[in-house]
Design an enzyme around this catalytic site. Structure first.
Site, PDB file in Angstrom:
ATOM      1  CG  HIS A   1      52.040  43.394  45.594  1.00 45.42           C
ATOM      2  ND1 HIS A   1      51.980  44.687  45.100  1.00 45.42           N
ATOM      3  CD2 HIS A   1      50.790  42.897  45.498  1.00 45.42           C
ATOM      4  CE1 HIS A   1      50.742  44.958  44.738  1.00 45.42           C
ATOM      5  NE2 HIS A   1      49.996  43.889  44.960  1.00 45.42           N
TER       6      HIS A   1
ATOM      7  CB  SER B   1      47.410  42.170  43.656  1.00 46.44           C
ATOM      8  OG  SER B   1      47.517  43.244  44.574  1.00 46.44           O
TER       9      SER B   1
ATOM     10  CG  ASP C   1      54.985  46.486  45.160  1.00 47.43           C
ATOM     11  OD1 ASP C   1      54.468  46.658  46.287  1.00 47.43           O
ATOM     12  OD2 ASP C   1      54.556  45.651  44.347  1.00 47.43           O
TER      13      ASP C   1
END
Length: 408
Positions: free
Chosen positions: A386, A136, A383
């Site tokens: 990312h 990702s 998060d």
């Protein structure tokens, strides 16, 4: 005759005015760009002004520098205007109110990154296929590049992205360019290979199997690999044989050992199958997380939640960045270079270490909705892996752009 003389005077007057305008433009351009070591000015015979990039950045260490706040030329695109933005990286869409993370520019010491030009990149890539292969974070990198070139392709029908299982294909039809992303988080085959249903903790990999993946990107002109975050799981099972074979052999191993074994399978396949004359490769070094606020002076247990400024300490290094894995990847890349493959390690780790402010935190689509307990304590579901877009991956692509445009 008088009429002819009058016409000549008028024409002469227009030429005089035109000449004066050209001279004014020349003086303004020289004034603004005369001291810029990265730009040279040329004038063609028609009088049009052209800014030519000089290649003085050759030999520059792009990866050693500092972040500079720049709210004039940044961001390079707007989140809401990118046709290919995805919810995982859409921090503004999901409620982030501070936007300073969009305005930081990476400034290498002693030189400048060349200015990104989408048309120039697409021309360089004309009739070629580029494939990002990874997890990702590789997708984060890929989406950033699509957003960077999006506004340079004016006709919507000339830019299309399509899903084909693990492969997402983007086509810029005017240039016959394909810029794809292929989901392959562990490089070798594993039980995490489904591009949607891959969130498993009991990770099992076929440590010597890569063919099923590799045939999807073997014909690429440029390959960009990333594989790091998925190797951090403490317990992973190595498998010889197939998932269906009940006599399969499996063992558990140390993190570095299994990473090294997978990279050996990957590199052996490349050495055997890749067209050395055609394909150029890049391996992206680890993308750091900011899960431990204690690393930069916060209370232990805190993380990137509510962070709005980069880390300014020169050479800062977080505990979550595994230098053993980095050395393993570097060694694999060097071995491929010795074998005559055209590959470059892009060491984006240090420059990304400083950007504790650049993660989505709680401002993204959550595949699993936060629990009431997590909502009461947002740090628990932030998060910090990312990156928001526009943001840090844009810099990775500016560096990649420099290598593709001037070194391929």
């Amino acid at each position: 005759m008088k009429g002819t003389e009058r016409l000549q005077k008028v024409v002469h007057g227009y030429h005089s005015v035109g000449f004066m305008l050209v001279m004014v433009v020349m003086m303004v351009v020289v004034y603004f760009y005369g001291d810029n070591s990265n730009t040279e000015i040329s004038f063609d015979v028609t009088g049009d002004t052209e800014i030519l990039e000089d290649h003085s950045f050759e030999g520059c260490d792009f990866f050693n520098g500092s972040w500079v706040y720049d709210n004039t030329s940044r961001p390079l695109y707007k989140e809401r205007h990118c046709s290919f933005m995805v919810d995982d990286y859409s921090c503004e869409k999901f409620g982030r109110k501070d936007f300073e993370y969009q305005f930081w520019k990476w400034q290498p010491h002693g030189c400048h990154l060349p200015r990104f030009n989408g048309t120039a990149l697409l021309e360089k890539l004309r009739d070629k296929r580029v494939v990002f292969v990874g997890d990702s974070l590789g997708k984060n990198h890929w989406v950033s590049l699509l957003c960077l070139i999006d506004s340079w392709i004016l006709e919507p029908s000339h830019k299309v992205a399509e899903w084909h299982g693990s492969l997402i294909t983007f086509k810029a039809s005017e240039y016959n360019v394909s810029i794809d992303f292929y989901w392959e988080p562990l490089l070798v085959e594993s039980n995490c290979d489904d591009p949607v249903k891959h969130r498993v903790h009991d990770r099992i990999m076929q440590i010597e199997s890569i063919e099923r993946h590799a045939k999807q990107w073997i014909n690429a002109d440029i390959l960009i690999f990333d594989s790091y975050t998925w190797w951090l799981e403490p317990n992973m099972t190595l498998l010889w044989g197939s998932f269906e074979n009940p006599k399969r052999t499996s063992v558990e191993s140390r993190r570095v050992t299994r990473y090294e074994m997978a990279l050996r399978t990957w590199s052996n396949w490349l050495d055997t199958h890749l067209d050395r004359e055609k394909t150029r490769m890049f391996f992206i070094s680890l993308s750091p997380d900011h899960k431990e606020g204690g690393d930069w002076g916060k209370t232990m247990g805190e993380n990137c939640f509510n962070e709005t400024q980069p880390i300014t300490e020169e050479g800062y290094w977080g505990k979550g960045s595994d230098t053993d894995l980095m050395r393993t990847a570097q060694s694999a890349v060097q071995d491929l270079e010795k074998k005559g493959l055209n590959i470059k390690l892009l060491n984006i780790t240090q420059l990304s270490q400083y950007r504790k402010d650049g993660h989505p935190s709680i401002y993204k689509r959550h595949w699993v909705p936060p629990t009431k307990l997590e909502l009461a304590n947002p740090v628990q579901y932030a998060d910090c892996v990312h990156w928001c877009l526009p943001g840090v991956p844009d810099i990775w692509n500016e560096i990649l752009y420099a290598y593709i445009r001037y070194n391929i």
